[in-house]
Design a protein around this motif. Sequence first.
Motif, mmCIF file in Angstrom:
data_model
loop_
_atom_site.group_PDB
_atom_site.id
_atom_site.type_symbol
_atom_site.label_atom_id
_atom_site.label_comp_id
_atom_site.label_asym_id
_atom_site.label_seq_id
_atom_site.Cartn_x
_atom_site.Cartn_y
_atom_site.Cartn_z
ATOM 1 N N ALA A 26 33.683 -22.386 -20.967
ATOM 2 C CA ALA A 26 32.269 -22.629 -21.042
ATOM 3 C C ALA A 26 31.875 -23.290 -22.309
ATOM 4 C CB ALA A 26 31.391 -21.537 -20.300
ATOM 5 N N LEU A 27 32.256 -22.461 -23.332
ATOM 6 C CA LEU A 27 32.182 -22.760 -24.680
ATOM 7 C C LEU A 27 32.565 -24.395 -25.037
ATOM 8 C CD1 LEU A 27 31.691 -21.723 -27.659
ATOM 9 C CD2 LEU A 27 34.041 -21.541 -28.021
ATOM 10 N N ARG A 28 33.679 -24.782 -24.626
ATOM 11 C CA ARG A 28 34.191 -26.096 -24.759
ATOM 12 C C ARG A 28 33.274 -27.040 -24.340
ATOM 13 N NH1 ARG A 28 40.386 -27.851 -23.449
ATOM 14 N NH2 ARG A 28 40.416 -29.608 -24.740
ATOM 15 N N GLN A 29 32.514 -26.862 -23.182
ATOM 16 C CA GLN A 29 31.734 -27.853 -22.598
ATOM 17 C C GLN A 29 30.289 -27.846 -23.421
ATOM 18 O OE1 GLN A 29 31.224 -26.671 -18.676
ATOM 19 N NE2 GLN A 29 33.055 -27.528 -17.780
ATOM 20 N N GLN A 30 30.114 -26.862 -24.128
ATOM 21 C CA GLN A 30 28.428 -26.795 -24.674
ATOM 22 C C GLN A 30 28.680 -26.829 -26.260
ATOM 23 O OE1 GLN A 30 26.241 -23.199 -23.175
ATOM 24 N NE2 GLN A 30 28.277 -22.927 -22.129
ATOM 25 N N LEU A 31 29.889 -26.677 -27.034
ATOM 26 C CA LEU A 31 29.890 -26.867 -28.288
ATOM 27 C C LEU A 31 30.190 -28.527 -28.865
ATOM 28 C CD1 LEU A 31 30.070 -24.627 -30.527
ATOM 29 C CD2 LEU A 31 32.160 -25.019 -30.598
ATOM 30 N N ASP A 32 29.184 -28.835 -29.796
ATOM 31 C CA ASP A 32 29.175 -30.265 -30.123
ATOM 32 C C ASP A 32 29.870 -30.478 -31.127
ATOM 33 O OD1 ASP A 32 28.149 -32.512 -31.296
ATOM 34 O OD2 ASP A 32 26.110 -32.318 -31.002
ATOM 35 N N PRO A 33 30.968 -31.425 -31.141
ATOM 36 C CA PRO A 33 31.858 -31.501 -32.136
ATOM 37 C C PRO A 33 31.274 -31.916 -33.392
ATOM 38 C CG PRO A 33 32.627 -32.334 -30.106
ATOM 39 C CD PRO A 33 31.111 -32.027 -29.938
ATOM 40 N N GLN A 34 30.118 -32.895 -33.231
ATOM 41 C CA GLN A 34 29.559 -33.451 -34.436
ATOM 42 C C GLN A 34 29.031 -32.365 -35.295
ATOM 43 O OE1 GLN A 34 30.010 -36.421 -35.830
ATOM 44 N NE2 GLN A 34 31.561 -36.577 -34.134
ATOM 45 N N MET A 35 28.457 -31.393 -34.554
ATOM 46 C CA MET A 35 27.612 -30.111 -35.096
ATOM 47 C C MET A 35 28.598 -29.341 -35.886
ATOM 48 S SD MET A 35 24.447 -28.744 -32.981
ATOM 49 C CE MET A 35 24.325 -27.277 -33.902
ATOM 50 N N LEU A 36 29.800 -29.242 -35.201
ATOM 51 C CA LEU A 36 30.819 -28.455 -35.960
ATOM 52 C C LEU A 36 31.493 -28.972 -37.192
ATOM 53 C CD1 LEU A 36 32.434 -25.861 -34.880
ATOM 54 C CD2 LEU A 36 34.253 -27.306 -34.298
ATOM 55 N N ILE A 37 31.336 -30.378 -37.340
ATOM 56 C CA ILE A 37 31.821 -31.359 -38.793
ATOM 57 C C ILE A 37 30.917 -30.844 -39.426
ATOM 58 C CG2 ILE A 37 32.295 -33.388 -39.432
ATOM 59 C CD1 ILE A 37 33.463 -34.383 -36.768
ATOM 60 N N GLN A 38 29.591 -31.006 -39.073
ATOM 61 C CA GLN A 38 28.526 -30.976 -40.050
ATOM 62 C C GLN A 38 28.432 -29.478 -40.767
ATOM 63 O OE1 GLN A 38 24.486 -31.549 -38.330
ATOM 64 N NE2 GLN A 38 23.353 -31.089 -40.186
ATOM 65 N N ALA A 39 28.720 -28.544 -39.785
ATOM 66 C CA ALA A 39 28.893 -27.041 -40.337
ATOM 67 C C ALA A 39 29.780 -27.009 -41.292
ATOM 68 C CB ALA A 39 28.724 -26.143 -39.114
ATOM 69 N N GLY A 40 31.067 -27.406 -40.891
ATOM 70 C CA GLY A 40 32.224 -27.501 -41.629
ATOM 71 C C GLY A 40 32.055 -28.159 -42.927
ATOM 72 N N GLN A 41 31.184 -29.144 -43.116
ATOM 73 C CA GLN A 41 30.898 -29.544 -44.386
ATOM 74 C C GLN A 41 30.046 -28.948 -45.188
ATOM 75 O OE1 GLN A 41 29.452 -33.156 -42.742
ATOM 76 N NE2 GLN A 41 31.465 -34.638 -42.970
ATOM 77 N N ARG A 42 29.263 -28.402 -44.647
ATOM 78 C CA ARG A 42 28.270 -27.450 -45.489
ATOM 79 C C ARG A 42 28.941 -26.079 -45.865
ATOM 80 N NH1 ARG A 42 22.945 -28.579 -43.218
ATOM 81 N NH2 ARG A 42 23.003 -30.788 -42.980
ATOM 82 N N ILE A 43 29.805 -25.450 -45.136
ATOM 83 C CA ILE A 43 30.497 -24.460 -45.683
ATOM 84 C C ILE A 43 31.723 -25.001 -46.711
ATOM 85 C CG2 ILE A 43 32.092 -22.702 -44.912
ATOM 86 C CD1 ILE A 43 30.731 -22.448 -42.228
ATOM 87 N N ALA A 44 32.290 -26.093 -46.487
ATOM 88 C CA ALA A 44 33.334 -26.505 -47.470
ATOM 89 C C ALA A 44 32.660 -26.680 -48.720
ATOM 90 C CB ALA A 44 34.134 -27.493 -47.091
ATOM 91 N N GLY A 45 31.518 -27.219 -49.031
ATOM 92 C CA GLY A 45 30.715 -27.452 -50.291
ATOM 93 C C GLY A 45 29.791 -26.341 -50.797
ATOM 94 N N CYS A 46 29.929 -25.199 -50.126
ATOM 95 C CA CYS A 46 29.141 -24.018 -50.511
ATOM 96 C C CYS A 46 29.545 -23.360 -51.719
ATOM 97 C CB CYS A 46 28.717 -23.068 -49.477
ATOM 98 S SG CYS A 46 29.944 -22.093 -48.948
#
Length: 311
Positions: A131-151
């Motif tokens: 169920a998670l796999r169907q709902q999780l937005d890969p682009q949002m995941l990349i965006q969140a990863g970029q924010r954390i990587a640069g924090c």
Amino acid sequence: MARKAETAGTRGALPVRGRSGVADLIPVLRDHDGKFAAREQKVANFVKENLEAVPAMTIARVAQGADVSTPTVIRFCRTLGCEGFREFKLRLAQNLAVSRQYLHPDHTDAATPAEAPLERVLDAMYATTAALRQQLDPQMLIQAGQRIAGCQRLVAAGIGGGASMLADEAANRFFRLGIAAASASDSYLLQMRAATLGPQDVLLLFSSSGEADATVAAARVARGYGAETICFTRAGSRLARACSLPFGVILPEDPDIFKPTASRYAYLAALDALALTVARERPDQTRENLRRIRASLTAYHGHTDPQPLGD
């Protein structure tokens, strides 16, 4: 005064009139026979025999059913710490809403072979992660990863068993990647940490319900100071609305009340995916950090055999 003290003592754990009452009325009604005054005991007996119906009854109907006066019903409600009959009915209805599956368990699930519990747990894990796999937005995941990587700093937080475990694991994941990460599961500490965050920082929150006041308040505080607020929570919840980058999902749960909740596996998978995204955003720093960790552990315990690189 001595008379009053003696009377209070005979009532055991019953609340004191006029003060805040117990949150759960059901065990008080069930386990305190003989601790009520005689006529109030008649009200308690009637309520116990008509638990499901009482929240829809009038005070006159309860008084008639218990064969007492309406003032006696009011005294009974105040003995339980309620302001009156209306608050008593509301609290009882709330208790019943969350307690039905425990008060009236499903007995159709007969005894099963020894290996069945593992199958139940794995089946639920597969269902919730699918169920998670169907709902999780890969682009949002990349965006969140970029924010954390640069924090500059990351605070991971969650209130309660599963959420606090996820917060600790998030801090554990991200410090390995060279990010200054800490976790918080105490509501007061969370508010203080949220207030110290700024535009270069990230607050990462976990909540299966998305309605915990502490996490919602922390998200609003941190966001007010310009921090990025990321959450994994229930879609449409207060926490999802309070965060700047919410991952809102609806995850299935097994109705078996004895089986631990499966949603934590899905949130853990989402966290691992986020950690992998962050690692790929900063490969050189991640590689060097993991090398140092492995080197220090090898010097500590002397083992050079293959081990999980991320752990």
